[in-house]
Enzyme design. Structure first.
Site, PDB file in Angstrom:
ATOM      1  N   ASP A 130      39.019  49.382  32.028  1.00  0.00           N
ATOM      2  CA  ASP A 130      38.518  50.273  33.070  1.00  0.00           C
ATOM      3  C   ASP A 130      37.942  51.523  32.419  1.00  0.00           C
ATOM      4  O   ASP A 130      37.874  51.628  31.188  1.00  0.00           O
ATOM      5  CB  ASP A 130      39.611  50.606  34.094  1.00  0.00           C
ATOM      6  CG  ASP A 130      40.812  51.322  33.461  1.00  0.00           C
ATOM      7  OD1 ASP A 130      40.697  51.810  32.322  1.00  0.00           O
ATOM      8  OD2 ASP A 130      41.873  51.367  34.109  1.00  0.00           O
ATOM      9  N   TYR A 158      38.294  43.974  47.606  1.00  0.00           N
ATOM     10  CA  TYR A 158      38.015  45.132  46.751  1.00  0.00           C
ATOM     11  C   TYR A 158      36.532  45.468  46.765  1.00  0.00           C
ATOM     12  O   TYR A 158      35.681  44.588  46.873  1.00  0.00           O
ATOM     13  CB  TYR A 158      38.412  44.837  45.305  1.00  0.00           C
ATOM     14  CG  TYR A 158      39.891  44.650  45.071  1.00  0.00           C
ATOM     15  CD1 TYR A 158      40.714  45.735  44.780  1.00  0.00           C
ATOM     16  CD2 TYR A 158      40.467  43.382  45.129  1.00  0.00           C
ATOM     17  CE1 TYR A 158      42.066  45.566  44.547  1.00  0.00           C
ATOM     18  CE2 TYR A 158      41.819  43.200  44.901  1.00  0.00           C
ATOM     19  CZ  TYR A 158      42.619  44.298  44.615  1.00  0.00           C
ATOM     20  OH  TYR A 158      43.956  44.124  44.391  1.00  0.00           O
ATOM     21  N   ARG A 214      39.620  44.377  37.008  1.00  0.00           N
ATOM     22  CA  ARG A 214      39.191  44.866  35.688  1.00  0.00           C
ATOM     23  C   ARG A 214      38.722  43.704  34.823  1.00  0.00           C
ATOM     24  O   ARG A 214      37.672  43.760  34.176  1.00  0.00           O
ATOM     25  CB  ARG A 214      40.354  45.568  34.980  1.00  0.00           C
ATOM     26  CG  ARG A 214      40.698  46.934  35.530  1.00  0.00           C
ATOM     27  CD  ARG A 214      41.847  47.530  34.747  1.00  0.00           C
ATOM     28  NE  ARG A 214      43.136  46.971  35.113  1.00  0.00           N
ATOM     29  CZ  ARG A 214      44.224  47.014  34.354  1.00  0.00           C
ATOM     30  NH1 ARG A 214      44.162  47.551  33.143  1.00  0.00           N
ATOM     31  NH2 ARG A 214      45.371  46.530  34.776  1.00  0.00           N
ATOM     32  N   ASP A 244      46.621  50.297  40.488  1.00  0.00           N
ATOM     33  CA  ASP A 244      46.599  51.153  39.311  1.00  0.00           C
ATOM     34  C   ASP A 244      46.423  52.614  39.732  1.00  0.00           C
ATOM     35  O   ASP A 244      45.836  52.902  40.786  1.00  0.00           O
ATOM     36  CB  ASP A 244      45.450  50.755  38.384  1.00  0.00           C
ATOM     37  CG  ASP A 244      45.694  49.417  37.702  1.00  0.00           C
ATOM     38  OD1 ASP A 244      46.867  48.999  37.634  1.00  0.00           O
ATOM     39  OD2 ASP A 244      44.714  48.784  37.262  1.00  0.00           O
TER      40      ASP A 244
END
Length: 306
Positions: free
Chosen positions: A83, A69, A181, A41
């Site tokens: 988010d 992540y 997310r 993103d």
């Protein structure tokens, strides 16, 4: 043999789409053939491997690996995009203390196979159209539930309680297709509150890690950006492989259906690499399930004219 391209282990900055990152890399290397191995993103920075030239044939085999992540979850309100960039859709102030033990228990519960519904603001396609396109039109459509795997999920910071919110960072090792997310939202749900992902960095994608990466600015300053390219041979080193003789090499370069080398008989992976005696990657092959003792091309990297 001619060069067949390779993989640029790019560190994508925040504020840039993955598409624009590929465009910049394409310009640097003066090529029309480039593609990334998994969208990040715009607000997310991190590892974004970009394949060049014939290495673009390997994209699907490099995205099959797990990703790592480092994220942050804010508990207390949710957003339309899941988010920090979206509009607030629900507030559930945290008026009582969430303990570290409670948070760690929730993270442990979320490990393993997990069902996720992709967020409306995502690039998943439904009926040929990306979900975020429906979302921008104010439309809510049925989204396919997908099963993903969380291999590891651990808290990396203390819990910060402030202004009716609880914030902490975490590290997730997961399968492709995982939406961090949505994982942040699920963490909040299990704790009984609305939540969203407030920060995210991808530190590894398959075999490519942060320490391997180069920034766009560094690439653009290089006199010879080819030095930043990882060869196709190194890109697929996670796959089993066989070195073949010159006679078999000629047949492989023609994409032939061929007898399975003895060295590949014990392979359990769905496909494997074939190399010539110079250890150059020729192709990915797989066992022919209809013809015992035979193998057939999965993806040609080099051919008789390359």
């Amino acid at each position: 043999m001619k060069s067949v391209g390779g993989v640029v282990p790019l560190w994508k900055p925040r504020g840039m789409t993955s598409f624009d990152a590929v465009k910049r890399v394409r310009h640097i290397y003066k090529t029309k053939r480039a593609g990334h191995t998994g969208t990040l993103d715009p607000d997310v920075e991190g590892v974004l491997p970009i394949c060049l030239e014939r290495a673009t044939k390997l994209v699907e085999y490099l995205t099959a690996d797990q990703k790592v992540y480092e994220g942050e979850v804010t508990i207390g309100f949710s957003t339309e995009t899941e988010d920090a960039g979206g509009e607030v859709v629900e507030r559930t102030p945290v008026n009582s203390t969430i303990t570290e033990e409670e948070a760690d228990s929730v993270l442990a519960d979320l490990q393993g196979e997990l069902e996720q519904t992709p967020p409306m603001y995502s690039a998943v396609k439904v009926k040929g159209k990306k979900l975020y396109e429906y979302a921008r039109e104010g439309l809510d459509v049925a989204r396919p539930v997908r099963t993903i795997t969380i291999y590891s999920l651990e808290r990396k910071s203390a819990l910060i309680h402030e202004d009716g919110k609880v914030i902490f960072s975490f590290r997730a090792v997961c399968s492709k297709g995982t939406y961090i997310r949505t994982l942040a939202v699920q963490i909040g749900e299990k704790l009984g509150y609305a939540a969203h992902m407030s920060d995210l960095i991808r530190t590894a994608s398959g075999n490519f890690e942060k320490k391997d990466c180069i920034t766009l600015e560094e690439l653009e300053k290089m006199n010879d950006p080819q030095k930043a390219v990882i060869s196709v041979e190194n890109a697929v080193k996670h796959l089993p492989g066989v070195i073949i003789d010159e006679e078999l090499e000629k047949k492989v370069l023609q994409g032939g259906l061929l007898p399975l080398p003895k060295a590949a008989e014990a392979f359990t992976e769905p496909y494997f690499s074939l190399y010539n005696r110079n250890q150059e990657l020729l192709a990915l092959y797989k066992k022919d399930v209809k013809r015992d003792g035979m193998m057939k091309p999965e993806k040609m990297i080099r051919t008789i004219d390359l």
